[in-house]
Design a protein around this motif. Sequence first.
Motif, PDB file in Angstrom:
ATOM      1  N   LEU A   5       0.837  -1.193   0.000  1.00 63.96           N
ATOM      2  CA  LEU A   5       0.000   0.000   0.000  1.00 63.96           C
ATOM      3  C   LEU A   5       0.878   1.252   0.000  1.00 63.96           C
ATOM      4  O   LEU A   5       0.566   2.257  -0.654  1.00 63.96           O
ATOM      5  CB  LEU A   5      -0.915  -0.003   1.228  1.00 63.96           C
ATOM      6  CG  LEU A   5      -2.112   0.943   1.202  1.00 63.96           C
ATOM      7  CD1 LEU A   5      -3.182   0.426   0.255  1.00 63.96           C
ATOM      8  CD2 LEU A   5      -2.703   1.086   2.614  1.00 63.96           C
ATOM      9  N   VAL A   8       2.093   2.123  -3.488  1.00 65.05           N
ATOM     10  CA  VAL A   8       1.053   2.801  -4.267  1.00 65.05           C
ATOM     11  C   VAL A   8       0.943   4.256  -3.845  1.00 65.05           C
ATOM     12  O   VAL A   8       0.841   5.166  -4.680  1.00 65.05           O
ATOM     13  CB  VAL A   8      -0.307   2.090  -4.094  1.00 65.05           C
ATOM     14  CG1 VAL A   8      -1.411   2.867  -4.816  1.00 65.05           C
ATOM     15  CG2 VAL A   8      -0.231   0.662  -4.619  1.00 65.05           C
ATOM     16  N   ALA A   9       0.978   4.495  -2.524  1.00 62.39           N
ATOM     17  CA  ALA A   9       0.881   5.862  -2.008  1.00 62.39           C
ATOM     18  C   ALA A   9       2.032   6.714  -2.524  1.00 62.39           C
ATOM     19  O   ALA A   9       1.838   7.873  -2.928  1.00 62.39           O
ATOM     20  CB  ALA A   9       0.859   5.842  -0.485  1.00 62.39           C
ATOM     21  N   ALA A  12       1.550   7.549  -6.229  1.00 59.92           N
ATOM     22  CA  ALA A  12       0.468   8.509  -6.454  1.00 59.92           C
ATOM     23  C   ALA A  12       0.721   9.861  -5.784  1.00 59.92           C
ATOM     24  O   ALA A  12       0.011  10.836  -6.062  1.00 59.92           O
ATOM     25  CB  ALA A  12      -0.852   7.926  -5.954  1.00 59.92           C
ATOM     26  N   VAL A  19      -4.963   6.169  -0.076  1.00 58.02           N
ATOM     27  CA  VAL A  19      -5.053   4.985  -0.933  1.00 58.02           C
ATOM     28  C   VAL A  19      -6.111   4.031  -0.384  1.00 58.02           C
ATOM     29  O   VAL A  19      -6.941   3.492  -1.125  1.00 58.02           O
ATOM     30  CB  VAL A  19      -3.696   4.271  -1.039  1.00 58.02           C
ATOM     31  CG1 VAL A  19      -3.830   2.961  -1.818  1.00 58.02           C
ATOM     32  CG2 VAL A  19      -2.681   5.177  -1.700  1.00 58.02           C
ATOM     33  N   VAL A  37      -4.507   7.660  -7.792  1.00 56.95           N
ATOM     34  CA  VAL A  37      -4.358   6.426  -7.018  1.00 56.95           C
ATOM     35  C   VAL A  37      -4.657   5.207  -7.889  1.00 56.95           C
ATOM     36  O   VAL A  37      -3.902   4.225  -7.901  1.00 56.95           O
ATOM     37  CB  VAL A  37      -5.272   6.453  -5.784  1.00 56.95           C
ATOM     38  CG1 VAL A  37      -5.307   5.080  -5.110  1.00 56.95           C
ATOM     39  CG2 VAL A  37      -4.806   7.510  -4.794  1.00 56.95           C
ATOM     40  N   VAL A  41      -2.244   2.106  -8.894  1.00 59.24           N
ATOM     41  CA  VAL A  41      -2.635   0.705  -8.677  1.00 59.24           C
ATOM     42  C   VAL A  41      -2.453  -0.088  -9.963  1.00 59.24           C
ATOM     43  O   VAL A  41      -1.926  -1.209  -9.962  1.00 59.24           O
ATOM     44  CB  VAL A  41      -4.088   0.625  -8.174  1.00 59.24           C
ATOM     45  CG1 VAL A  41      -4.595  -0.809  -8.232  1.00 59.24           C
ATOM     46  CG2 VAL A  41      -4.204   1.178  -6.758  1.00 59.24           C
TER      47      VAL A  41
END
Length: 373
Positions: A5, A8-9, A12, A19, A37, A41
Amino acid sequence: MAVTLADVAARAGVSAATVSRVLSGNYPVAGATRSRVLRAVEELEYVVNGPASALAAATSDLVGVLVNDIADPFFGIMASAVQSEMGPEKAGGKLAVVCNTGGSPQRELTYLTLLQRQRAAAVVLTGSAVEDPEHTAALATRLRRLAAAGTRVVLCGRPPLPEADGEGADGPGTAAPGAPDSTADAPLTVAFDNRGGARRLTGHLLSLGHRRVGYVAGPAERTTTRHRLEGHRSALADHAPELLADVERLTVHGAYDRSSGYDGALELLRREPGLTAVLAANDTVALGVCAALRDRGLRIPEDVSVAGFDDLPFSADAAPALTTVRIPLHEAGARAGRLALGRESAPPGCVATVRTELMARASTAPPRAGGAN
């Protein structure tokens, strides 16, 4: 190493909490932030793991039916037929939700993401696909994720994805390089024989003696448009190859609606005043063609013959009755619904091709001497 996670954060440029909010869908998030976001992903191919993954593997009673335009009878008939296989009176009935994309590729992807979050039992995508490599790749990724989560995917009225159709045809083909050897996880496909139908329709006009034939085609980026044009040009090559030299000049593109038929017919008459026949992208476009011809004082079929495609319910009641190609839309939609619920065995190679039928009616006739004025 598995994508987290936090990864991804970072991609983005938001917090991990943001997220989480986007993926859960339970909190309001600004549209631009949500898009960043979801793009992260997608790029990182992030998949929730642990207990959440186990939860995602269990499907719900929801079935998503994606259509380009629910107001278009072409899509309305198919969506209704799919839904007829899902009702509460059926064993193991499901809740079918129609998702109207408006023809937007991005909206199509967004709906698929939302349906994955809802753990949809099945997804049925109807109508032609957009021929854009980036969108095709993104679509294939979405569908793989849905399948991995236990969602059954059926394509209805569009060709198989490249992994199932290396030649880009309406039927099964050789797998593309790098594609999986097995078709076990491939979407099931109920494809329409658009090429064959267009070939028969053009052959019908040529057999009547037409040699100045215009074509009001659909959007150039759509698979259905390309396949129908290929069928049209195949018939010309077989029966009147001399007409191929003029085929580009006598082809105009527009949307699959009445106004495009009207405008397209006027443009064709401007390019070729002696036009004797017009092929339309579909029956709705054909209505627009007929209206434009009448406004120009031309009679159908005495001055100009007109033909459509799909055989929508109004076609036989038009004045004159419209020559067209019949696609059994209700039967195709119902079959897609049964495949989506696993009530029908998968076809060989995961692809079933629905045959089309020429419906010769009063809107086509031999050309009169001299053609249109």
